[in-house]
Design an enzyme around this catalytic site. Sequence first.
Site, short mmCIF file in Angstrom:
data_model
loop_
_atom_site.label_atom_id
_atom_site.label_comp_id
_atom_site.label_asym_id
_atom_site.label_seq_id
_atom_site.Cartn_x
_atom_site.Cartn_y
_atom_site.Cartn_z
N GLU A 344 35.20 41.06 42.02
CA GLU A 344 35.52 40.30 43.06
C GLU A 344 36.06 41.04 44.55
O GLU A 344 37.09 40.57 45.13
CB GLU A 344 36.48 39.04 42.89
C1 ACM Z 1 37.27 37.44 37.23
O1 ACM Z 1 37.36 36.27 36.59
N1 ACM Z 1 37.26 37.74 38.38
C2 ACM Z 1 37.26 38.48 36.29
#
Ligand code: ACM
Length: 713
Positions: A344
């Site tokens: 992310e």
């Molecule tokens: C995640 O759930 N961003 C690894």
Amino acid sequence: MIAEPVRFHYAACFQVAYHSNFGEQFMRNVMAMLLLCLVSAPPAGTQTARPINLMPAPASLQVGAGQLVIGPVFSVAITGHTEPRLQRAVDIFLGDLRRQCGMPPQNTPLSDPAKATLVVNSEDGSKEVQEVGEDESYTLEVSPSGAQLSAATTLGIMRGLQTFLQLVEVGPNGFAVPVLTIKDQPRFPWRGLMIDVGRHFMPLDVLKRNLDGMAAVKMNVFHWHLSDNQGFRVESKRFPKLQAMGSDGLYYTQEEVREVIAYARDRGIRVVPEFDMPGHSTAWFVGYPELASGHGPYAIERKWGVFDPAMDPTKDSTYKFLDEFIGEMAKLFPDQYFHIGGDEVKGKEWDANPKIQEFMRGHGIKTNPDLQAYFNRRVQEIVSKHGKTMEGWDEILRPDLPKSIVIQSWRGQDSLAAAAKQGYRGLLSFGYYVDLNWPAWQHYEVDPMAKAAADLGDEEKQRILGGEAAMWAEYVSPENIESRIWPRTAAIAERLWSPQNVRDVDSMYQRMGAISHRLDWLGLTHNSSYVPMLRRIAGSDDVGALRTLADVVEPVKDYTREELAETPPLSSDPLNRLVDAVRPESMTARHFSELVDAFVAGGSKPGTEAEIRALLARWRDHQVELQPLAEESYLLKEVMPLSRHLSALGTAGLAALDYLDHGEQAPAAWKTEQLALIEQIKKPKAQLLLMVAPSVQKLVEASAGAGSGSPAR
Ligand code: ACM
């Protein structure tokens, strides 16, 4: 004594169940046979055999006749190879056994093999640092006069000792273990639990209890998510501002880290640290803003979500810092694997930084994912230089990284399969996020080898190492975290240990219930924290009525809690509401749904309607008891609409049963009104769902059915 004829039926069933390698349909038939065996009436004057509540289910089990009595003089001998870790494993086992049986702790010296109740024989010890794929198989043979546990390694002995503990049941003549033979080994070598201590810090006692729980269900990797936007949780001696400015004083000293690693090792569990980078890293920048791509100043993040700050992948100084930091952590954490997160990354700080844009142009780097890949390549070289193997979430998968890295998939089996096809090893966490408040069956149905992974060739399949449950910590405190992890993680542990054809959901739930109570004996707080939390909400010792409500609600699922919040939730918010206290999965609602389904289908067991009526009446009446307390507690006030709705469901369900009993068809207008109300009731309130609404709806629909009258009962 247990009745032999029933015991034999039972044995025969189990033998087929676990020796079979046939398909799923056959497994279902076998499980149906097993259930028949369990419910078949025993001969007059005898007792029904207890089910064997092993979880994870072993690869092979043969049950014989009789039992081995476990008394206060229970003793263990070690033959074959021995090492201090094996001796400690036996000591831990004896302590657990004594606690489970309510016997005071006692220093029990090892016994002479000729006299011991349990003889443990390991061919070999264990690796200096526990490795992926070490032999964990074991054989356990129990006869009326003693038991023999044999394994190739200390790890196999540890797994077998846990099986033995799960077999101990109270009986008419004391505690006993049934006569049986188990030959067992794991399906996958990597069976983990990730705990995020970045968002909410978890003290050592919480970690140790979870390690005990993991050992009980044969999990072997504790993935410690140690840094995130909301906190940096490890002492760095080289960069002390990381913890001094990034943790609110809530971090683990290096001594404490070593203590956790040693505790885990004595339970056959590896500890893999994760330091999330280049995103999810605001907490690093509070003390070291020069690492970041933006201007700062930075503060510890107090909200939840995905944020803009990211490390600057273009500066050599970033890699110099990471080299020294990873070097320090590589010495602290002995495991071969080092998790760099990598998930992310928003790229906004990269877009906004002219120097980074210039660097990208100069190096022919076109996109932010390409820039992250450049960062990953350089970090991988550092991780490798310090003797470790790099691991990261899906996003790090790019063909230019060496094949040694491990991909942890949070996006699904398809990306896991894609990694395996490209030659990378991987593990699955998609479907195993226990923070999403799914029912256990939903996790249980997720298999690392399903979907695209099912079509892989044999060599590619070998690259799928297993999976990890993931406890993300937005909404957990030391008080309720265990109730989010346990017992549902036992279902994930079974998926990763047991043969793929062990899939019967009813059997899983029955055994999970038994394991949940065994975890109580180990001191886990998933059950024991419940009533004290309810007492605090009620502001009263009398939690009967509140418990009636709490037992049938569940927190909203997935990420709905964030969506429903009126103001953005903060890390400092108290976690003392009913949504924090209730179980992620209501067993009362599950049971009620089974009763109603059987009743509506017709031909249910005698007493089914009476049980349904008793529950409905309790729900109808609880509100009158709860109402006066609501004036005294703001925590209770917010759940009173749910209380009124539960009461209305009780009334509606009872009315539906009255129509059915009288052989009358419920009036259409009544049905329409009730169904409209139930639709309202199904909507979340106070971030909770009333889980019995769909079953009451079935009763209402049955009572106004197409003139079929009352179901047969
Ligand atoms: C995640 O759930 N961003 C690894």
